[in-house]
Every structure is written in C-alpha cells, then in structure tokens.
Design a protein around this motif. Structure first.
Motif, mmCIF file in Angstrom:
data_model
loop_
_atom_site.group_PDB
_atom_site.id
_atom_site.type_symbol
_atom_site.label_atom_id
_atom_site.label_comp_id
_atom_site.label_asym_id
_atom_site.label_seq_id
_atom_site.Cartn_x
_atom_site.Cartn_y
_atom_site.Cartn_z
ATOM 1 N N TYR A 1 6.481 -6.086 8.051
ATOM 2 C CA TYR A 1 5.240 -4.917 8.308
ATOM 3 C C TYR A 1 6.135 -3.513 8.028
ATOM 4 O O TYR A 1 7.580 -3.435 7.777
ATOM 5 N N VAL A 2 5.087 -3.024 7.425
ATOM 6 C CA VAL A 2 5.073 -1.988 6.800
ATOM 7 C C VAL A 2 4.961 -0.787 7.597
ATOM 8 O O VAL A 2 4.167 -0.439 7.641
ATOM 9 N N MET A 3 6.231 0.346 8.410
ATOM 10 C CA MET A 3 6.574 0.939 9.068
ATOM 11 C C MET A 3 5.527 2.647 8.429
ATOM 12 O O MET A 3 4.772 2.869 8.692
ATOM 13 N N LYS A 4 5.503 2.621 6.549
ATOM 14 C CA LYS A 4 5.366 3.906 5.583
ATOM 15 C C LYS A 4 5.075 3.449 4.709
ATOM 16 O O LYS A 4 6.391 2.650 4.087
ATOM 17 N N GLY A 5 4.441 4.110 3.700
ATOM 18 C CA GLY A 5 4.525 4.281 2.017
ATOM 19 C C GLY A 5 3.857 2.557 1.766
ATOM 20 O O GLY A 5 2.699 2.778 2.489
ATOM 21 N N LYS A 6 3.796 2.454 0.399
ATOM 22 C CA LYS A 6 3.210 1.536 0.158
ATOM 23 C C LYS A 6 3.687 0.748 -1.298
ATOM 24 O O LYS A 6 4.727 1.399 -2.069
ATOM 25 N N ILE A 7 3.481 -0.399 -1.210
ATOM 26 C CA ILE A 7 3.923 -1.423 -1.850
ATOM 27 C C ILE A 7 2.893 -2.246 -2.733
ATOM 28 O O ILE A 7 1.978 -2.757 -1.731
ATOM 29 N N ARG A 8 3.472 -2.023 -4.625
ATOM 30 C CA ARG A 8 2.159 -3.786 -4.818
ATOM 31 C C ARG A 8 2.816 -4.525 -5.012
ATOM 32 O O ARG A 8 3.929 -4.732 -5.705
ATOM 33 N N ILE A 9 2.314 -5.485 -5.156
ATOM 34 C CA ILE A 9 2.741 -6.865 -4.512
ATOM 35 C C ILE A 9 2.498 -7.407 -5.896
ATOM 36 O O ILE A 9 0.264 -7.721 -6.632
ATOM 37 N N ARG A 10 2.791 -8.305 -6.733
ATOM 38 C CA ARG A 10 2.274 -8.753 -8.179
ATOM 39 C C ARG A 10 2.550 -10.751 -7.598
ATOM 40 O O ARG A 10 4.303 -10.588 -7.582
ATOM 41 N N TYR A 11 1.383 -11.572 -7.919
ATOM 42 C CA TYR A 11 2.476 -12.683 -8.032
ATOM 43 C C TYR A 11 2.215 -13.815 -8.647
ATOM 44 O O TYR A 11 1.373 -13.230 -10.494
ATOM 45 N N GLN A 12 3.299 -14.401 -9.027
ATOM 46 C CA GLN A 12 3.187 -15.263 -10.445
ATOM 47 C C GLN A 12 1.671 -15.339 -10.608
ATOM 48 O O GLN A 12 2.285 -15.439 -12.086
ATOM 49 N N ASP A 13 0.671 -16.208 -10.345
ATOM 50 C CA ASP A 13 -0.487 -16.467 -11.009
ATOM 51 C C ASP A 13 -1.249 -14.990 -10.964
ATOM 52 O O ASP A 13 -2.245 -14.736 -11.487
ATOM 53 N N GLY A 14 -0.837 -14.052 -11.750
ATOM 54 C CA GLY A 14 -1.674 -12.741 -11.913
ATOM 55 C C GLY A 14 -1.701 -11.903 -11.036
ATOM 56 O O GLY A 14 -2.742 -11.272 -11.290
ATOM 57 N N THR A 15 -2.503 -12.071 -9.475
ATOM 58 C CA THR A 15 -2.871 -11.750 -8.567
ATOM 59 C C THR A 15 -1.462 -10.701 -7.676
ATOM 60 O O THR A 15 -0.995 -10.752 -7.723
ATOM 61 N N GLU A 16 -2.583 -9.254 -6.843
ATOM 62 C CA GLU A 16 -2.142 -8.767 -7.227
ATOM 63 C C GLU A 16 -2.189 -7.866 -5.904
ATOM 64 O O GLU A 16 -3.405 -8.427 -5.505
ATOM 65 N N GLU A 17 -1.666 -7.541 -4.826
ATOM 66 C CA GLU A 17 -1.987 -6.789 -3.223
ATOM 67 C C GLU A 17 -1.065 -5.415 -3.260
ATOM 68 O O GLU A 17 -0.233 -5.885 -2.980
ATOM 69 N N VAL A 18 -1.999 -4.263 -2.752
ATOM 70 C CA VAL A 18 -1.446 -3.306 -2.052
ATOM 71 C C VAL A 18 -0.799 -3.214 -0.348
ATOM 72 O O VAL A 18 -2.226 -4.037 -0.046
ATOM 73 N N THR A 19 0.248 -3.539 -0.104
ATOM 74 C CA THR A 19 0.791 -3.267 1.353
ATOM 75 C C THR A 19 1.336 -2.349 1.666
ATOM 76 O O THR A 19 1.947 -1.911 0.922
ATOM 77 N N GLU A 20 0.539 -1.346 2.586
ATOM 78 C CA GLU A 20 0.791 -0.349 3.299
ATOM 79 C C GLU A 20 1.132 0.560 4.791
ATOM 80 O O GLU A 20 0.595 -0.704 5.426
ATOM 81 N N GLY A 21 1.321 1.079 4.780
ATOM 82 C CA GLY A 21 2.383 1.690 6.727
ATOM 83 C C GLY A 21 1.306 1.644 7.403
ATOM 84 O O GLY A 21 -0.113 1.610 7.361
ATOM 85 N N GLY A 22 0.960 0.658 8.433
ATOM 86 C CA GLY A 22 0.633 -0.307 8.953
ATOM 87 C C GLY A 22 0.359 -1.684 8.895
ATOM 88 O O GLY A 22 -0.309 -1.682 9.875
ATOM 89 N N ASN A 23 0.076 -1.722 7.691
ATOM 90 C CA ASN A 23 -0.101 -3.517 7.821
ATOM 91 C C ASN A 23 1.152 -4.463 7.366
ATOM 92 O O ASN A 23 2.196 -4.370 7.301
ATOM 93 N N LEU A 24 0.931 -5.382 8.524
ATOM 94 C CA LEU A 24 1.690 -6.257 8.593
ATOM 95 C C LEU A 24 1.423 -7.171 7.419
ATOM 96 O O LEU A 24 0.612 -7.376 6.806
ATOM 97 N N TYR A 25 2.047 -8.442 6.449
ATOM 98 C CA TYR A 25 2.323 -8.975 4.753
ATOM 99 C C TYR A 25 2.624 -9.824 5.858
ATOM 100 O O TYR A 25 4.037 -10.474 6.622
ATOM 101 N N TYR A 26 2.217 -11.259 4.885
ATOM 102 C CA TYR A 26 3.047 -12.427 4.272
ATOM 103 C C TYR A 26 2.863 -12.396 2.705
ATOM 104 O O TYR A 26 1.588 -11.857 1.974
#
Length: 124
Positions: free
Chosen positions: A59-84
């Motif tokens: 769980y991201v409590m605050k801020g923003k991080i861009r995650i890059r995967y081996q296959d070249g895809t990306e996603e942004v996870t930011e405050g308030g988001n649950l993630y896997y």
C-alpha cells in the motif's frame, strides 16, 4: 506478535532512502521511504535480468513511483493505491514516496543483501 512501524529495525538507510523491515514467519514486512528521482535500476544490476525478482504486495501511503517490468510495460502506483508488483520489476520515484509492503522472506532477503552490497561498493 504485533509491532508498530516505528518498532521495525532499520534494514537500509542512505541519503534519500530508508527501509525498515522485519520477518514475520515466511513474510517480510517493510516500510520504505524514497526521495523523488530515486532510480532503483542501478541497485538491481547483477540480479537476473537486472530486475528485482521478489514479488511484493503493499500500500502506498503517499507519493508516486513508476514501476517498469521486464516485458517493457510500466505502471504508476501512487498514494492510496494497493499494489502487487510481480517478480521482474524496477522503479523510478516520481514524487517522494512511502509504502508498506509484504514479500516472501527468502526472496526479499536476497534482494536486500544484493542492494546493500551495491551500496557498499559505491561507497568505496
């Protein structure tokens, strides 16, 4: 067993980054704080495909991080988001970020030891 976040031992601390973590059974719980602009890729060089090979749930409590995967895809996870974040990722911090995550203990230990070794090399 229960603990508050401020009771977790500091695992890694360098300017702009702090990870506190502890194993609970087969799971490592970590609270991470990273500064804007932090690029995790150089710390992951030398791992398979130069990416973190440990899956994380959190769980991201605050801020923003861009995650890059081996296959070249990306996603942004930011405050308030649950993630896997499955194995095979890296990241760049877009805004100062704080998150709490849960990871398999042995995989997380391997990644943290690798990162610590990279930081020690850079310090010399």
């Amino acid at each position: 067993m229960q603990k508050s976040l401020n009771q977790l031992p500091v695992t890694l601390e360098v300017p702009g980054a702090k990870i506190t973590s502890e194993a609970f059974g087969d799971i490592t719980v970590a609270f991470t704080s990273l500064s804007k602009g932090t690029d995790l890729a150089p710390l992951l060089e030398g791992l398979p495909h130069d990416h973190c090979q440990c899956p994380h749930w959190g769980y991201v409590m605050k801020g923003k991080i861009r995650i890059r995967y081996q296959d070249g895809t990306e996603e942004v996870t930011e405050g308030g988001n649950l993630y896997y974040w499955p194995a095979g990722h890296t990241g760049v911090v877009e805004e100062d970020v704080e998150f709490i995550e849960f990871s398999p203990k042995h995989e997380m230990e391997h990644v943290l030891q690798h990162v610590k070794a990279k930081l020690e090399q850079a310090a010399h």
